[in-house]
Design an enzyme around this catalytic site. Sequence first.
Site, PDB file in Angstrom:
ATOM      1  N   ASP A  54      97.096  21.240  74.444  1.00 40.94           N
ATOM      2  CA  ASP A  54      97.886  22.469  74.537  1.00 40.94           C
ATOM      3  C   ASP A  54      99.199  22.169  75.243  1.00 40.94           C
ATOM      4  O   ASP A  54      99.215  21.831  76.429  1.00 40.94           O
ATOM      5  CB  ASP A  54      97.088  23.532  75.304  1.00 40.94           C
ATOM      6  CG  ASP A  54      97.815  24.860  75.405  1.00 40.94           C
ATOM      7  OD1 ASP A  54      98.939  24.976  74.866  1.00 40.94           O
ATOM      8  OD2 ASP A  54      97.258  25.781  76.038  1.00 40.94           O
ATOM      9  N   TYR A 144     109.093  36.851  67.852  1.00 39.82           N
ATOM     10  CA  TYR A 144     109.168  35.526  67.225  1.00 39.82           C
ATOM     11  C   TYR A 144     110.628  35.109  67.069  1.00 39.82           C
ATOM     12  O   TYR A 144     110.998  33.962  67.378  1.00 39.82           O
ATOM     13  CB  TYR A 144     108.473  35.554  65.878  1.00 39.82           C
ATOM     14  CG  TYR A 144     108.455  34.231  65.156  1.00 39.82           C
ATOM     15  CD1 TYR A 144     107.636  33.191  65.587  1.00 39.82           C
ATOM     16  CD2 TYR A 144     109.249  34.021  64.031  1.00 39.82           C
ATOM     17  CE1 TYR A 144     107.615  31.975  64.925  1.00 39.82           C
ATOM     18  CE2 TYR A 144     109.236  32.810  63.355  1.00 39.82           C
ATOM     19  CZ  TYR A 144     108.416  31.793  63.804  1.00 39.82           C
ATOM     20  OH  TYR A 144     108.393  30.588  63.145  1.00 39.82           O
ATOM     21  N   LYS A 148     112.357  31.814  68.754  1.00 43.06           N
ATOM     22  CA  LYS A 148     112.996  30.777  67.951  1.00 43.06           C
ATOM     23  C   LYS A 148     114.510  30.738  68.200  1.00 43.06           C
ATOM     24  O   LYS A 148     115.129  29.673  68.146  1.00 43.06           O
ATOM     25  CB  LYS A 148     112.710  31.009  66.468  1.00 43.06           C
ATOM     26  CG  LYS A 148     111.268  30.701  66.072  1.00 43.06           C
ATOM     27  CD  LYS A 148     110.899  29.254  66.366  1.00 43.06           C
ATOM     28  CE  LYS A 148     109.570  28.868  65.726  1.00 43.06           C
ATOM     29  NZ  LYS A 148     109.189  27.460  66.016  1.00 43.06           N
ATOM     30  N   THR A 179     103.231  26.438  53.772  1.00 43.68           N
ATOM     31  CA  THR A 179     102.307  25.845  54.731  1.00 43.68           C
ATOM     32  C   THR A 179     100.977  26.590  54.645  1.00 43.68           C
ATOM     33  O   THR A 179     100.909  27.700  54.091  1.00 43.68           O
ATOM     34  CB  THR A 179     102.853  25.955  56.154  1.00 43.68           C
ATOM     35  OG1 THR A 179     102.964  27.343  56.504  1.00 43.68           O
ATOM     36  CG2 THR A 179     104.226  25.295  56.270  1.00 43.68           C
TER      37      THR A 179
END
Length: 243
Positions: A54, A144, A148, A179
């Site tokens: 992690d 998010y 980013k 993905t």
Amino acid sequence: MRLQDVNAVITGASSGIGQAVASHFRREGANLLLTGRRPELPENHPEDLYLPGDLNDEAFVRELADRAANLGDVGVVVLCHGLQASSPLEEMTYDAARDVLHGNLLSAFLVMKHLMPLAPEPGASIVCVSSRLGMVGMPNQTLYSAAKGGLIALARGAAMEWASRNIRVNVVAPGLTVTPIIEASFERRPDPAAYRRVREDSIPLRRLATPEEVADAVLFLACPESSYVTGAVLPVDGGYTAF
């Protein structure tokens, strides 16, 4: 063999873009230290070193740096890991928001902090995999996007801070990429094929990226061909952010 005998560390290497980057680097002759959350890699390459863990845990990042130090100088670091969460801003919990920021931004800071002392004297290259959403907003993706976008700012600041050591720091900002996570999200829709077409139609090139196409951009920024490029953001998004 553009990375012949270069020691490279790749995070998020157990699937998707990270797995494709590892494949590209392996083909180019790099010595690979890979990390990810999965206990094992889906493909067996005995010549690679894999350390699961992690990256939000600073003790683990120190262990990763110690393992990298055993290889010698680290010439390339690629940050492919991340965590996505989709939720309206007013419905997202503090814990979920914190996890997104840690998973995409603060973990990247920890990797940079502990691995850059291992950069060789001639310099090194760091490539951060951000997102098109680090540059534009989208409903239900606010945290998010913030994480980013913060990664882009972190990379640009680090590029200026480490330029005197010839440590280049650049960003690849993918759009929607095929993905496992994206494919699974499509399959959860009532009509996956129709939803996929809608998403493709939002992209000027009318298709999703492949992990290999994103890895091509990462490879360019890692190699000597980009020796005068630092602090840059390279969108690999089919023209999405050109609107």
